[in-house]
Design a protein around this motif. Structure first.
Motif, short mmCIF file in Angstrom:
data_model
loop_
_atom_site.label_atom_id
_atom_site.label_comp_id
_atom_site.label_asym_id
_atom_site.label_seq_id
_atom_site.Cartn_x
_atom_site.Cartn_y
_atom_site.Cartn_z
N SER A 67 -7.01 -3.12 1.48
CA SER A 67 -6.29 -3.74 2.48
C SER A 67 -6.85 -4.19 3.47
N THR B 15 -1.46 -6.44 3.72
CA THR B 15 -0.62 -5.32 3.47
C THR B 15 -0.61 -5.20 1.87
N ASN B 16 0.02 -3.94 1.33
CA ASN B 16 0.24 -3.88 -0.19
C ASN B 16 1.14 -4.85 -0.50
N SER B 17 1.09 -5.30 -1.69
CA SER B 17 2.02 -6.05 -2.31
C SER B 17 3.13 -5.24 -2.80
N TYR B 18 4.41 -5.78 -2.92
CA TYR B 18 5.42 -5.36 -3.49
C TYR B 18 5.83 -5.33 -4.89
N ALA C 43 1.44 -11.54 8.79
CA ALA C 43 2.52 -10.72 7.90
C ALA C 43 2.90 -11.61 6.60
#
Length: 435
Positions: A196, A201-204, A248
């Motif tokens: 990261s 941020t982490n993907s969903y 973001a």
């Protein structure tokens, strides 16, 4: 001042288009004069396309929109039926492979880095050329790369502005890891991965399929990540080309809709598929289909329309589709290498030629394409010499002063570059397929 300047240019373009139509409708017009007018129009279009919308330019061009490459049709490209495991590639023993094309050894041709289901990397060096690829036996864990987690999906770009290719890899669980290249453009060496990085941020949705492109035309690389449940997340690079920093994520930006399947995952790939100077998007989806989003905006303000399923003659592959775009044959357009569920590669060659400024002045075509035994030369200028060249560069047929209909039954099935020389000493090239 700038707005006034381009208003004058638009009026000049409109006047030239009207004059060209009148002269083309009149008998016995000089080919040289028409050629000069078309060149002036093409140069004006190149200048105005940076500041004027494509919609406005299409309205000015009218029926000439197709001739000058500003047609709204999404059929600007044409991919022929796929070839399985071309260029020396063999089928893999591993299910699910994720290809990424780049010139990793800086020798002028496209190599392939492949992420695998269980986190390994494979490197296929192109030991052929930029026009006739040939991939060597794959090397596991190349350039110091180590295995990561499940579903290792690579994306290569120069993230730190030092002239070599760095690596961002997505993984199952949506984590993205950064492998900095501390070697060179010719001899890569990747550091241990950092999770990261740069504010990412982490993907969903359990998956992360990263794809880089400069979507806002500000000189640094932005990131689009395909995920599970057919989502796409956009991370704008608000840093620089030397020190990236990603904002973001935004879900499905620029008018992107979730893929039409409504489930599974999406594997995005950017390229300028309609040759208008901005980045379009091809997405591999569940069940092996392709979805195309045409960028109807600009290079700095994207706006995507679609999706259109399996455009340009693309055919469904086996269960999953993971596309990588690159010019494999050196003809100036984007071909596709696609991995599918059982570890095979399917190569879709783009046989639609690009048109240069010099070639735009020649109206006409060679048809049919694909052809069998006869081709027709339909041009507004006399063709004085034709040469058929196969993909190894060998001249296999040449004809002086060809008739409108030409017997080509002696040619073997395959793809050919056809070079035409005209009475005014202009030249143009076309790519044809014999069945």
């Amino acid at each position: 001042m700038k707005n006034n300047h381009y208003s004058r240019k638009k009026r000049q373009l409109s006047r030239l288009v009207k004059e060209l139509k009148l002269k083309m409708d009149a008998p016995d017009q000089s080919p040289g004069l028409l050629h000069q007018m078309k060149l002036r129009i093409k140069l004006l279009l190149q200048e105005l396309s940076r500041f004027v919308s494509k919609h406005q330019l299409k309205r000015i061009l009218g029926s000439f929109a197709i001739v000058f490459g500003f047609a709204a049709s999404s059929n600007a490209q044409l991919f022929i039926a796929p070839v399985a495991n071309p260029f020396g590639l063999g089928s893999s023993q591993s299910y699910l492979q994720f290809p990424e094309m780049a010139d990793l050894d800086n020798d002028g041709d496209m190599d392939m880095l492949v992420g695998q289901l269980y986190g390994d990397f494979l490197y296929y060096e192109n030991v052929g050329s930029a026009t006739v690829p040939n991939f060597a036996t794959p090397v596991s864990a190349p350039f110091g790369l180590v295995s990561t987690q499940l579903m290792n999906t690579p994306a290569l770009t120069d993230l730190d502005g030092d002239g070599d290719l760095d690596l961002l890899s997505g993984e199952y669980g949506g984590v993205m890891r950064y492998h900095e290249n501390i070697g060179t453009a010719t001899n890569p060496l990747f550091q241990a991965p950092i999770s990261s990085p740069f504010g990412l941020t982490n993907s969903y949705g359990y998956y992360a399929f990263p794809e880089f492109a400069d979507l806002d035309n500000d000189g640094d690389m932005d990131l689009l990540v395909g995920e599970g449940y057919t989502n796409m997340q956009y991370f704008e690079n608000i840093g620089t080309a030397v020190a990236p920093s990603f904002a973001a994520p935004i879900l499905s930006p620029f008018g992107l809709a979730t893929a039409a399947t409504g489930y599974g995952f999406v594997s995005p790939e950017f390229a300028d598929f309609d040759n208008d100077g901005d980045q379009d998007l091809i997405v591999g989806v569940y069940y092996g289909n392709f979805e195309y989003y045409m960028n109807t905006g600009t290079a700095s303000s994207p706006a995507f329309s679609g999706p259109t399923t399996n455009p340009f003659g693309l055919a469904q592959v086996n269960y999953y589709a993971f596309p990588a775009a690159a010019d494999f044959d050196g003809d100036g357009d984007s071909d596709l290498m696609v991995s599918e569920y059982y570890g095979n590669f399917q190569y879709f060659e783009n046989i639609e030629p690009l048109t240069s400024i010099k070639e735009i002045a020649i109206n006409g075509s060679i048809d049919p394409n694909p052809f069998r035994d006869v081709v027709n030369f339909n041009f507004d200028q006399d063709v004085v010499y034709v040469e058929f060249v196969n993909l190894t560069g060998q001249s296999v047929l040449s004809i002086e002063n060809p008739d409108i209909k030409v017997d080509v039954s002696s040619l073997d099935p395959g793809l050919y570059i056809v070079k035409c020389t005209y009475l005014n000493n202009q030249q143009s090239t076309y790519k044809l397929q014999k069945l």
